[in-house]
Write a protein that holds these residues in place. Structure first.
Motif, PDB file in Angstrom:
ATOM      1  N   GLU A  81       7.160 -44.477  35.171  1.00 31.77           N
ATOM      2  CA  GLU A  81       7.230 -43.402  36.029  1.00 31.77           C
ATOM      3  C   GLU A  81       8.475 -42.760  35.889  1.00 31.77           C
ATOM      4  O   GLU A  81       8.412 -41.346  36.022  1.00 31.77           O
ATOM      5  N   TYR A  82       9.498 -43.271  35.373  1.00 30.39           N
ATOM      6  CA  TYR A  82      10.851 -42.605  34.917  1.00 30.39           C
ATOM      7  C   TYR A  82      10.336 -41.481  33.866  1.00 30.39           C
ATOM      8  O   TYR A  82      10.801 -40.385  33.777  1.00 30.39           O
ATOM      9  N   ALA A  83       9.823 -42.045  32.814  1.00 29.53           N
ATOM     10  CA  ALA A  83       9.465 -41.409  31.548  1.00 29.53           C
ATOM     11  C   ALA A  83       8.593 -40.039  31.921  1.00 29.53           C
ATOM     12  O   ALA A  83       8.405 -39.165  31.170  1.00 29.53           O
ATOM     13  N   LYS A  84       7.640 -40.139  32.741  1.00 30.46           N
ATOM     14  CA  LYS A  84       6.668 -39.140  33.266  1.00 30.46           C
ATOM     15  C   LYS A  84       7.245 -37.903  33.413  1.00 30.46           C
ATOM     16  O   LYS A  84       6.853 -36.895  32.980  1.00 30.46           O
ATOM     17  N   ASP A  85       8.227 -38.080  34.476  1.00 28.36           N
ATOM     18  CA  ASP A  85       8.857 -36.601  34.783  1.00 28.36           C
ATOM     19  C   ASP A  85      10.363 -36.193  34.136  1.00 28.36           C
ATOM     20  O   ASP A  85      11.282 -35.612  34.722  1.00 28.36           O
ATOM     21  N   ALA A  86      10.626 -37.257  33.412  1.00 30.22           N
ATOM     22  CA  ALA A  86      12.277 -37.148  32.812  1.00 30.22           C
ATOM     23  C   ALA A  86      12.406 -35.893  31.824  1.00 30.22           C
ATOM     24  O   ALA A  86      11.574 -35.383  31.005  1.00 30.22           O
ATOM     25  N   ALA A  87      13.641 -35.479  32.180  1.00 32.62           N
ATOM     26  CA  ALA A  87      14.134 -34.324  31.517  1.00 32.62           C
ATOM     27  C   ALA A  87      15.000 -34.821  30.486  1.00 32.62           C
ATOM     28  O   ALA A  87      14.509 -35.973  29.848  1.00 32.62           O
ATOM     29  N   ALA A  88      16.141 -34.386  30.341  1.00 31.08           N
ATOM     30  CA  ALA A  88      17.199 -34.881  29.302  1.00 31.08           C
ATOM     31  C   ALA A  88      17.706 -36.350  29.797  1.00 31.08           C
ATOM     32  O   ALA A  88      17.789 -36.122  31.039  1.00 31.08           O
ATOM     33  N   LEU A  89      17.925 -37.123  28.939  1.00 30.32           N
ATOM     34  CA  LEU A  89      18.485 -38.390  29.336  1.00 30.32           C
ATOM     35  C   LEU A  89      20.143 -37.992  29.630  1.00 30.32           C
ATOM     36  O   LEU A  89      20.820 -37.140  29.267  1.00 30.32           O
ATOM     37  N   PRO A  90      20.550 -38.856  30.625  1.00 31.34           N
ATOM     38  CA  PRO A  90      21.946 -38.705  31.101  1.00 31.34           C
ATOM     39  C   PRO A  90      22.991 -39.118  30.008  1.00 31.34           C
ATOM     40  O   PRO A  90      22.509 -39.635  29.213  1.00 31.34           O
ATOM     41  N   ASP A  91      24.216 -38.833  30.290  1.00 28.90           N
ATOM     42  CA  ASP A  91      25.272 -39.419  29.626  1.00 28.90           C
ATOM     43  C   ASP A  91      25.595 -40.944  29.764  1.00 28.90           C
ATOM     44  O   ASP A  91      25.663 -41.824  28.923  1.00 28.90           O
ATOM     45  N   TRP A  92      25.411 -41.337  30.988  1.00 24.78           N
ATOM     46  CA  TRP A  92      25.708 -42.643  31.428  1.00 24.78           C
ATOM     47  C   TRP A  92      24.623 -43.216  32.464  1.00 24.78           C
ATOM     48  O   TRP A  92      24.121 -42.313  33.259  1.00 24.78           O
ATOM     49  N   ARG A  93      24.145 -44.337  32.534  1.00 21.52           N
ATOM     50  CA  ARG A  93      23.323 -45.081  33.486  1.00 21.52           C
ATOM     51  C   ARG A  93      24.272 -46.230  34.190  1.00 21.52           C
ATOM     52  O   ARG A  93      24.957 -46.956  33.550  1.00 21.52           O
ATOM     53  N   ILE A  94      24.161 -46.109  35.474  1.00 20.03           N
ATOM     54  CA  ILE A  94      24.564 -47.254  36.290  1.00 20.03           C
ATOM     55  C   ILE A  94      23.331 -48.431  36.406  1.00 20.03           C
ATOM     56  O   ILE A  94      22.521 -47.762  37.255  1.00 20.03           O
ATOM     57  N   THR A  95      23.234 -49.333  36.202  1.00 22.46           N
ATOM     58  CA  THR A  95      22.108 -50.017  36.376  1.00 22.46           C
ATOM     59  C   THR A  95      21.980 -51.346  37.027  1.00 22.46           C
ATOM     60  O   THR A  95      21.158 -52.005  37.332  1.00 22.46           O
ATOM     61  N   CYS A  96      23.391 -51.799  37.270  1.00 22.01           N
ATOM     62  CA  CYS A  96      23.410 -53.308  37.852  1.00 22.01           C
ATOM     63  C   CYS A  96      24.644 -53.540  38.665  1.00 22.01           C
ATOM     64  O   CYS A  96      25.780 -53.116  38.159  1.00 22.01           O
ATOM     65  N   CYS A 126      37.402 -62.849  40.070  1.00 25.88           N
ATOM     66  CA  CYS A 126      36.677 -61.765  39.812  1.00 25.88           C
ATOM     67  C   CYS A 126      35.339 -62.102  40.931  1.00 25.88           C
ATOM     68  O   CYS A 126      34.665 -63.106  40.887  1.00 25.88           O
ATOM     69  N   VAL A 127      35.101 -61.151  41.772  1.00 23.38           N
ATOM     70  CA  VAL A 127      34.037 -61.107  42.882  1.00 23.38           C
ATOM     71  C   VAL A 127      32.912 -60.356  42.744  1.00 23.38           C
ATOM     72  O   VAL A 127      32.009 -60.358  43.813  1.00 23.38           O
ATOM     73  N   GLY A 128      32.734 -59.606  41.850  1.00 23.52           N
ATOM     74  CA  GLY A 128      31.884 -58.474  41.737  1.00 23.52           C
ATOM     75  C   GLY A 128      31.660 -57.582  40.413  1.00 23.52           C
ATOM     76  O   GLY A 128      33.051 -57.678  39.917  1.00 23.52           O
ATOM     77  N   TRP A 129      30.792 -57.009  40.370  1.00 24.31           N
ATOM     78  CA  TRP A 129      30.752 -55.894  39.165  1.00 24.31           C
ATOM     79  C   TRP A 129      29.703 -54.902  39.214  1.00 24.31           C
ATOM     80  O   TRP A 129      28.780 -54.892  40.069  1.00 24.31           O
ATOM     81  N   CYS A 130      29.825 -53.746  38.553  1.00 20.89           N
ATOM     82  CA  CYS A 130      29.132 -52.583  38.418  1.00 20.89           C
ATOM     83  C   CYS A 130      28.814 -52.418  36.972  1.00 20.89           C
ATOM     84  O   CYS A 130      29.871 -52.200  36.228  1.00 20.89           O
ATOM     85  N   GLN A 131      27.632 -52.554  36.328  1.00 17.94           N
ATOM     86  CA  GLN A 131      27.405 -52.357  34.999  1.00 17.94           C
ATOM     87  C   GLN A 131      26.961 -50.809  34.795  1.00 17.94           C
ATOM     88  O   GLN A 131      26.300 -50.564  35.535  1.00 17.94           O
ATOM     89  N   PHE A 132      27.491 -50.392  33.657  1.00 17.93           N
ATOM     90  CA  PHE A 132      27.338 -48.820  33.389  1.00 17.93           C
ATOM     91  C   PHE A 132      27.228 -48.835  31.772  1.00 17.93           C
ATOM     92  O   PHE A 132      27.646 -49.563  31.146  1.00 17.93           O
ATOM     93  N   GLY A 133      26.583 -47.713  31.291  1.00 23.06           N
ATOM     94  CA  GLY A 133      26.434 -47.514  29.663  1.00 23.06           C
ATOM     95  C   GLY A 133      25.781 -46.423  29.556  1.00 23.06           C
ATOM     96  O   GLY A 133      25.126 -45.980  30.277  1.00 23.06           O
ATOM     97  N   SER A 134      25.639 -46.063  28.140  1.00 17.78           N
ATOM     98  CA  SER A 134      24.834 -44.759  27.783  1.00 17.78           C
ATOM     99  C   SER A 134      23.413 -45.290  27.746  1.00 17.78           C
ATOM    100  O   SER A 134      23.159 -46.499  27.753  1.00 17.78           O
ATOM    101  N   PRO A 135      22.432 -44.412  27.750  1.00 22.18           N
ATOM    102  CA  PRO A 135      21.053 -44.952  27.593  1.00 22.18           C
ATOM    103  C   PRO A 135      20.850 -45.539  26.485  1.00 22.18           C
ATOM    104  O   PRO A 135      19.687 -46.566  26.549  1.00 22.18           O
ATOM    105  N   GLU A 136      21.524 -45.394  25.388  1.00 19.62           N
ATOM    106  CA  GLU A 136      21.287 -46.327  24.264  1.00 19.62           C
ATOM    107  C   GLU A 136      21.775 -47.806  24.382  1.00 19.62           C
ATOM    108  O   GLU A 136      21.148 -48.650  24.029  1.00 19.62           O
ATOM    109  N   GLU A 137      22.750 -47.831  25.216  1.00 23.58           N
ATOM    110  CA  GLU A 137      23.297 -49.092  25.584  1.00 23.58           C
ATOM    111  C   GLU A 137      22.448 -49.925  26.603  1.00 23.58           C
ATOM    112  O   GLU A 137      22.276 -51.061  26.577  1.00 23.58           O
ATOM    113  N   LEU A 138      21.980 -49.146  27.258  1.00 22.05           N
ATOM    114  CA  LEU A 138      20.994 -49.770  28.514  1.00 22.05           C
ATOM    115  C   LEU A 138      19.856 -49.119  28.717  1.00 22.05           C
ATOM    116  O   LEU A 138      19.522 -48.116  29.532  1.00 22.05           O
ATOM    117  N   PRO A 139      18.862 -49.250  27.572  1.00 19.27           N
ATOM    118  CA  PRO A 139      17.468 -48.515  27.577  1.00 19.27           C
ATOM    119  C   PRO A 139      16.598 -48.986  28.462  1.00 19.27           C
ATOM    120  O   PRO A 139      15.353 -48.376  28.686  1.00 19.27           O
TER     121      PRO A 139
END
Length: 186
Positions: free
Chosen positions: A91-106, A71-84
């Motif tokens: 700054e994100y919360a200031k202008d946020a509309a609806a939350l996405p279904d998925w986030r790619i965080t790392c 294993c040489v790399g990875w990309c983490q993703f999940g729902s906003p509940e999984e990755l809050p």
């Protein structure tokens, strides 16, 4: 290179990648975006145990990139509940509309595999896995790197250009060099 989803069967592969890199980013074990987070009160052992529990319970998602058996790399993703917990949260919360279904965080790429397309392969794998899991609006927070020299070890969110090359659009700026990017995955 090939991709596998992070789950109980691939936990040992992920574990080896993390242990080869001292727990990633000072012992984070990629818990920083989960509800539990990381911090002064957390030990490396706690972060590892919490990540393993999440993986074994199916509460952590990632696309793992393999070169032969390693294993040489990875990309983490999940729902906003999984990755809050995301960077630039205020700054994100200031202008946020609806939350996405998925986030790619790392992203994390083995130091000997950087600049070899592993992050791109990981992102492609994450998008395929998101589609398999039902798709929806996918959001991430990459860094604008054009015209700046940035160490690859600090690009934990990837680059804007990598996301744009896969059809993501910039929706708004976060901080000085980060953007919210999004696209619908079917």
């Amino acid at each position: 290179m090939y991709i596998k989803a992070l789950d109980a069967s691939t936990w040992p592969d992920f574990e080896q990648l993390v242990e080869r890199h001292n727990g990633m980013w000072g012992g984070c074990w990629c818990m920083g975006f989960h509800e539990e987070g990381v911090g002064r009160a957390k030990t490396v052992a706690q972060n590892r145990a919490e990540k393993e529990a999440r993986v074994l319970e199916g509460r952590a998602h990632a696309a793992l990139v393999f070169d032969e058996a390693a294993c040489v790399g990875w990309c983490q993703f999940g729902s906003p509940e999984e990755l809050p917990r995301i960077k630039h949260r205020r700054e994100y919360a200031k202008d946020a509309a609806a939350l996405p279904d998925w986030r790619i965080t790392c992203f994390f790429i083995d130091s000997s595999y950087r600049h070899k397309g592993v992050a791109s392969a990981a992102l492609d794998g994450a998008l395929r896995e998101i589609a398999r899991l039902g798709g929806g609006i996918v959001e991430s927070y990459p860094e604008e790197s054009d015209g700046r020299s940035i160490s690859a070890s600090f690009l934990y969110n990837g680059t804007v250009s990598m996301f744009e090359s896969r059809g993501f659009a910039r929706t708004r700026r976060l901080g000085r060099n980060h953007w919210v990017v999004s696209k619908v995955v079917h």
